[in-house]
Design an enzyme around this catalytic site. Structure first.
Site, mmCIF file in Angstrom:
data_model
loop_
_atom_site.group_PDB
_atom_site.id
_atom_site.type_symbol
_atom_site.label_atom_id
_atom_site.label_comp_id
_atom_site.label_asym_id
_atom_site.label_seq_id
_atom_site.Cartn_x
_atom_site.Cartn_y
_atom_site.Cartn_z
ATOM 1 N N HIS A 331 0.812 -1.221 0.000
ATOM 2 C CA HIS A 331 0.000 0.000 0.000
ATOM 3 C C HIS A 331 0.848 1.275 0.000
ATOM 4 O O HIS A 331 0.438 2.297 -0.542
ATOM 5 C CB HIS A 331 -0.969 0.008 1.198
ATOM 6 C CG HIS A 331 -0.327 0.279 2.516
ATOM 7 N ND1 HIS A 331 0.450 -0.653 3.170
ATOM 8 C CD2 HIS A 331 -0.328 1.380 3.325
ATOM 9 C CE1 HIS A 331 0.889 -0.149 4.315
ATOM 10 N NE2 HIS A 331 0.429 1.092 4.434
ATOM 11 N N ASP A 332 2.032 1.219 0.567
ATOM 12 C CA ASP A 332 2.879 2.418 0.640
ATOM 13 C C ASP A 332 4.041 2.382 -0.339
ATOM 14 O O ASP A 332 5.012 3.119 -0.164
ATOM 15 C CB ASP A 332 3.427 2.580 2.065
ATOM 16 C CG ASP A 332 2.470 3.370 2.954
ATOM 17 O OD1 ASP A 332 1.528 3.991 2.414
ATOM 18 O OD2 ASP A 332 2.664 3.348 4.188
ATOM 19 N N LYS A 335 5.800 5.425 -1.711
ATOM 20 C CA LYS A 335 6.716 6.254 -0.910
ATOM 21 C C LYS A 335 8.141 6.198 -1.447
ATOM 22 O O LYS A 335 8.988 7.002 -1.043
ATOM 23 C CB LYS A 335 6.692 5.812 0.561
ATOM 24 C CG LYS A 335 5.450 6.310 1.295
ATOM 25 C CD LYS A 335 5.520 6.019 2.770
ATOM 26 C CE LYS A 335 4.306 6.606 3.485
ATOM 27 N NZ LYS A 335 4.236 6.197 4.895
ATOM 28 N N HIS A 360 1.792 9.749 -2.533
ATOM 29 C CA HIS A 360 2.307 8.373 -2.584
ATOM 30 C C HIS A 360 1.255 7.334 -2.989
ATOM 31 O O HIS A 360 1.611 6.353 -3.646
ATOM 32 C CB HIS A 360 3.012 7.991 -1.267
ATOM 33 C CG HIS A 360 2.101 7.627 -0.145
ATOM 34 N ND1 HIS A 360 1.603 8.541 0.746
ATOM 35 C CD2 HIS A 360 1.578 6.426 0.241
ATOM 36 C CE1 HIS A 360 0.838 7.930 1.639
ATOM 37 N NE2 HIS A 360 0.800 6.642 1.345
ATOM 38 N N HIS A 384 -6.195 4.133 -0.067
ATOM 39 C CA HIS A 384 -6.072 3.715 1.334
ATOM 40 C C HIS A 384 -5.998 4.888 2.320
ATOM 41 O O HIS A 384 -5.911 4.668 3.523
ATOM 42 C CB HIS A 384 -4.888 2.759 1.531
ATOM 43 C CG HIS A 384 -3.528 3.387 1.504
ATOM 44 N ND1 HIS A 384 -2.813 3.560 0.338
ATOM 45 C CD2 HIS A 384 -2.726 3.878 2.493
ATOM 46 C CE1 HIS A 384 -1.653 4.118 0.605
ATOM 47 N NE2 HIS A 384 -1.571 4.336 1.921
ATOM 48 N N HIS A 385 -6.038 6.135 1.789
ATOM 49 C CA HIS A 385 -6.102 7.300 2.694
ATOM 50 C C HIS A 385 -7.408 8.067 2.523
ATOM 51 O O HIS A 385 -7.515 9.220 2.960
ATOM 52 C CB HIS A 385 -4.911 8.243 2.455
ATOM 53 C CG HIS A 385 -3.629 7.733 3.066
ATOM 54 N ND1 HIS A 385 -3.412 7.678 4.435
ATOM 55 C CD2 HIS A 385 -2.497 7.227 2.492
ATOM 56 C CE1 HIS A 385 -2.210 7.179 4.675
ATOM 57 N NE2 HIS A 385 -1.632 6.888 3.508
ATOM 58 N N ASP A 413 -3.849 0.532 8.773
ATOM 59 C CA ASP A 413 -2.751 1.488 8.596
ATOM 60 C C ASP A 413 -2.725 2.500 9.742
ATOM 61 O O ASP A 413 -1.672 2.783 10.321
ATOM 62 C CB ASP A 413 -2.953 2.203 7.250
ATOM 63 C CG ASP A 413 -1.745 3.044 6.859
ATOM 64 O OD1 ASP A 413 -0.632 2.745 7.324
ATOM 65 O OD2 ASP A 413 -1.927 4.010 6.088
HETATM 66 FE FE LIG Z 1 0.044 5.314 3.116
#
Ligand SMILES: [Fe+2]
Length: 483
Positions: A331-332, A335, A360, A384-385, A413
């Site tokens: 998911h990240d 980044k 990201h 996801h945010h 998260d």
């Molecule tokens: Fe994230």
């Protein structure tokens, strides 16, 4: 003791068919029959285990002992109980030299014709059943991705087609195993095999053909299941002398299934190996990204793991759980495009820096989009945010607009972030973090997913206290500082 290869047929001694009458229940074997049937070697009856003839002489023919309408020696082609001069008898139609009368021949031909028709019908039915089982095998393997399941299905089909309940598997690098066809389970082979049989199995292991052997321990048919990296398992099917003899059809079935099954197993093993390599490479990449910011080390692994547990509480199918775990792991991944000085900056970010961090999810989406296997996790990574009240990013989606994976990942998260130490604050305790998550259920977090996550975490904490403590050690969550 004798052995035959997969392609050898039993010898045929006669050239014509005749009718032979065997009196029933009078004891002793009629000499002419023995001479014909055993090619003039009556003593061969016991040695060759002519169970069919013994049964015929004792009380009547046993059709189950006939193979393709022939007796085990390949001479008698049909037999039926009849009456001769008001005495019970077994009428046998045989392949034999030309020494019968025209009347004998006519009667024999009629009996022969009827037996052949019945045998043909049986053979067609048996072939149909065999084809059905083989077709079913090819259909079912398409949906199997685990080598162990494939091996089980293959051995079950061999057992079904060869009518045996137990199959022995001899491997060069592992102890011999016995497969229970009905239960689909293996156990160690604790019955020592005779030295000669073991030597023969070793010989079969170097061969390419299925081979058949008759010895003091009964009948044995064995062939090689070729695995990946030249690993060869010898598959052994055994029958007693009293059972139906292995015939050419049996060896062809075993050969076909071992060839087909071996190729599928080898392909599957190769696929699993490549897949494992992909998993390890992806985990290494994700771990490297997490380590860019040493405060978030292991974050993605934990999110993937807890997302799966939450998915279990939501009743997701295993395929979906696997994808959800992948989505958590990746998911990240975006980044990787965030400058290290921003990602690792001690203290709070400026608005401009936070705008860069907020990119990201989209960067992660773009990174993963070309990989076809990840198409089902893209939405989870991208959103996801997002918050159900519309205050999230990148698109400000609300409520049900937020995909399931994204909503679950968001809850997990947030929990992992709260229980992780930051440069500007210590980690929150588990209870404090759960309190915050509860307070945001229905606004910043999906209430149903919060509820599922709380159940998942409680179960995990109770059932796996050691693992829970290693993931969320006391040292990570002792001191409590307001955010
Ligand atoms: Fe994230």
């Amino acid at each position: 003791m004798h052995e035959s290869s997969a392609h050898s047929d039993a010898p045929r001694h006669g050239t014509r068919r005749s009718l032979t009458v065997l009196p029933v229940g009078q004891g002793g074997a009629p000499e002419p029959c023995l001479q014909r049937c055993l090619d003039g070697q009556p003593e061969a009856l016991a040695a060759r285990g002519c169970a069919w003839l013994r049964a015929s002489l004792a009380g009547g023919p046993d059709p189950s002992l006939l193979e393709d309408g022939r007796c085990p020696q390949g001479l008698a082609v049909a037999a039926e109980v009849s009456a001769l001069h008001e005495q019970p008898a077994v009428v046998v139609s045989m392949l034999t030299p030309d020494d019968e009368t025209p009347a004998d021949r006519q009667a024999g031909e009629l009996t022969q014709l009827r037996a052949e028709n019945e045998a043909l019908a049986d053979e067609v039915l048996r072939n149909y059943e065999q084809l059905s089982l083989i077709f079913d095998f090819t259909q079912r393997i398409a949906n199997i991705t685990h080598v162990e399941q494939l091996e089980t299905l293959l051995l079950q089909r061999i057992g079904d087609l060869l009518r045996t309940g137990r199959i022995r598997v001899h491997s060069a690098d592992a102890p011999a195993r016995v497969f229970d066809v009905q239960n689909g389970t293996f156990e160690m082979d604790r019955v020592p095999r005779p030295v000669e049989r073991v030597a023969w199995l070793n010989e079969v292991g170097t061969s390419t053909n299925v081979r058949v052997r008759h010895d003091a321990d009964g009948q044995a048919m064995a062939g090689v299941l070729q695995r990946l990296d030249d690993r060869r398992d010898v598959i052994l099917v055994e029958r007693s002398h009293e059972d139906q003899e292995f015939n050419a059809g049996d060896t062809q079935i075993l050969e076909a299934l071992l060839t087909l099954g071996g190729q599928i197993l080898a392909n599957n093993e190769l696929h699993q190996r490549l897949r494992q390599m992909s998993i390890e490479a992806t985990r290494a990449l994700v771990s490297a990204i997490d380590k860019k910011d040493h405060y978030t080390s292991g974050h993605s692994e934990r999110v993937g793991f807890l997302a799966r547990l939450t998915g279990v509480q939501l009743g997701l199918h295993e395929d979906e759980l696997e994808l959800l775990e992948w989505a958590g792991l990746l998911h990240d991944v975006g980044k990787i495009g965030v400058p290290e000085e921003i990602l690792c900056k001690p203290g709070r970010l400026t608005d401009e820096e936070f705008e860069i961090v907020k990119k990201h999810p989209e960067m992660g989406y773009e990174i993963l989009k070309p990989i076809s296997d990840f198409k089902h996790i893209l939405d989870g990574v991208l959103h996801h945010h997002e918050n159900p009240d519309g205050s999230g990013y990148p698109y400000g989606l609300v409520g049900d607009q937020i995909p399931l994976f994204a909503g679950v990942l968001h809850v997990v998260d947030v929990f992992d972030a709260l229980t992780s130490r930051r440069s500007y604050r210590d980690a929150f305790t588990i209870e404090k973090a759960l309190g915050i998550i509860n307070s945001e259920a229905g606004t910043k977090l999906n209430a149903e997913f919060v509820s599922a996550f709380l159940r998942a975490l409680a179960a995990f904490r109770e059932n796996e206290p050691g693992m829970f403590a290693s993931m969320y050690p006391v040292s990570r969550a002792t001191s409590e500082v307001a955010s």
